[in-house]
Design an enzyme around this catalytic site. Structure first.
Site: not given
Ligand code: NAD
Length: 261
Positions: A157, A161
């Site tokens: 991951y 990133k």
């Molecule tokens: P989540 O898993 O709750 O939601 C991610 C969404 O992306 C899901 O609906 C999933 O079905 C969709 N997805 C996955 N693969 C896909 C693909 N190939 N094509 C289209 N859609 C796809 O995650 P989140 O926590 O909402 O994270 C959203 C973004 O923020 C991500 O890129 C994640 O890395 C980043 N992020 C999240 C956090 C956190 O604390 N939640 C922290 C840092 C970064």
């Protein structure tokens, strides 16, 4: 400022941060295409229906961001429906939660395919259209504090990133001449299904109570609480707006004051 309705695509919009961003951009008055994978279609339609009930303008488009043909189709259908693309939010991403010695090459490839190639495909489809439109645009992608700092359990991951942050900086340099900005938002710990999954994997392996991974992080958060998608959506709302015109190539950390850039 233009009086035309601006439009946005948000990937991974069925749940979590993407859902919060899509809701917020619709409240801001943008016409929004919500994307997610076919397997998450029901949740995607629920989110779109909620936005519609709140008076927002939106449509849905299923597809895998790691597949260029899916992204090109999504962009073409968005343009046909709404006339152009002003904002691309390449939010979709996956976490791989495993120690380095247990992480497989396939897991690394999958993280890079969705988290990096996905952003690449989305930026490419949107920037081609934005250049043709000649009115600038906003490219925005999901980074993470893991785009700045290594973290245990997260080698694949973190690699993905860091790549997104470097890629975004290069795009910002190359597309500035067209009035197109490129920025990433870098969340810390945001309460979403992704973090629930991470908590479950870590606490199961360490034999600790469910939720304790969250509790472990709390003392490090200056603002004293974990985040919610709306915290991130507010920042993306700014990055998507015309007010962010002089901001490009940046990673905006949204973590309540854990990692200070
Ligand atoms: P989540 O898993 O709750 O939601 C991610 C969404 O992306 C899901 O609906 C999933 O079905 C969709 N997805 C996955 N693969 C896909 C693909 N190939 N094509 C289209 N859609 C796809 O995650 P989140 O926590 O909402 O994270 C959203 C973004 O923020 C991500 O890129 C994640 O890395 C980043 N992020 C999240 C956090 C956190 O604390 N939640 C922290 C840092 C970064």
């Amino acid at each position: 400022m233009s009086t035309e309705v601006r439009t946005a695509i948000v990937t991974g919009a069925a749940q979590g941060i993407g859902r919060g961003i899509a809701q917020r951009l619709a409240q801001d008055g943008l016409a929004v295409t919500l994307n997610d994978i076919p397997g998450n279609r029901e949740a995607l339609e629920r989110t779109a229906a909620e936005i519609g009930r709140e008076g927002g303008t939106c449509r849905t488009s299923t597809g895998d961001v790691s597949v260029p043909a899916d992204v090109d189709r999504m962009a073409a259908e968005h343009i046909a429906a709404y006339g152009g693309i002003d904002v691309m939010v390449a939010n979709a991403g996956i976490a791989v939660t495993a120690h380095f010695v247990d992480t497989t090459a396939e897991e690394l490839d999958r993280a890079l395919a969705i988290n990096v190639r996905g952003v690449f495909n989305c930026y490419k489809a949107a920037s081609r259209q934005m250049i043709e439109q000649g009115r600038g645009g906003r490219l925005i992608a999901a980074g993470s504090v893991s785009a700045h700092k290594g973290g245990e359990w997260q080698c694949a991951y973190v690699a993905s990133k860091f790549a997104v942050r470097g890629f975004n900086q290069t795009v910002a340099l190359e597309l500035a001449q067209y009035g197109i900005t490129a920025n990433i938002y870098s969340p810390g710990i945001i309460k979403t299904p992704m973090w629930d999954e991470l908590d479950e994997i870590v606490t199961t392996q360490e034999g600790k109570p469910r939720g304790s991974q969250w509790d472990k992080m709390l003392p490090f958060i200056a603002l004293g609480r974990t985040g919610v998608p709306e915290d991130v959506a507010r920042v993306v709302s700014f990055l998507a707006s015309e007010d962010s015109a002089y901001v490009t190539g940046q990673s905006i950390v949204v973590d309540g004051g854990v990692y200070m850039v």
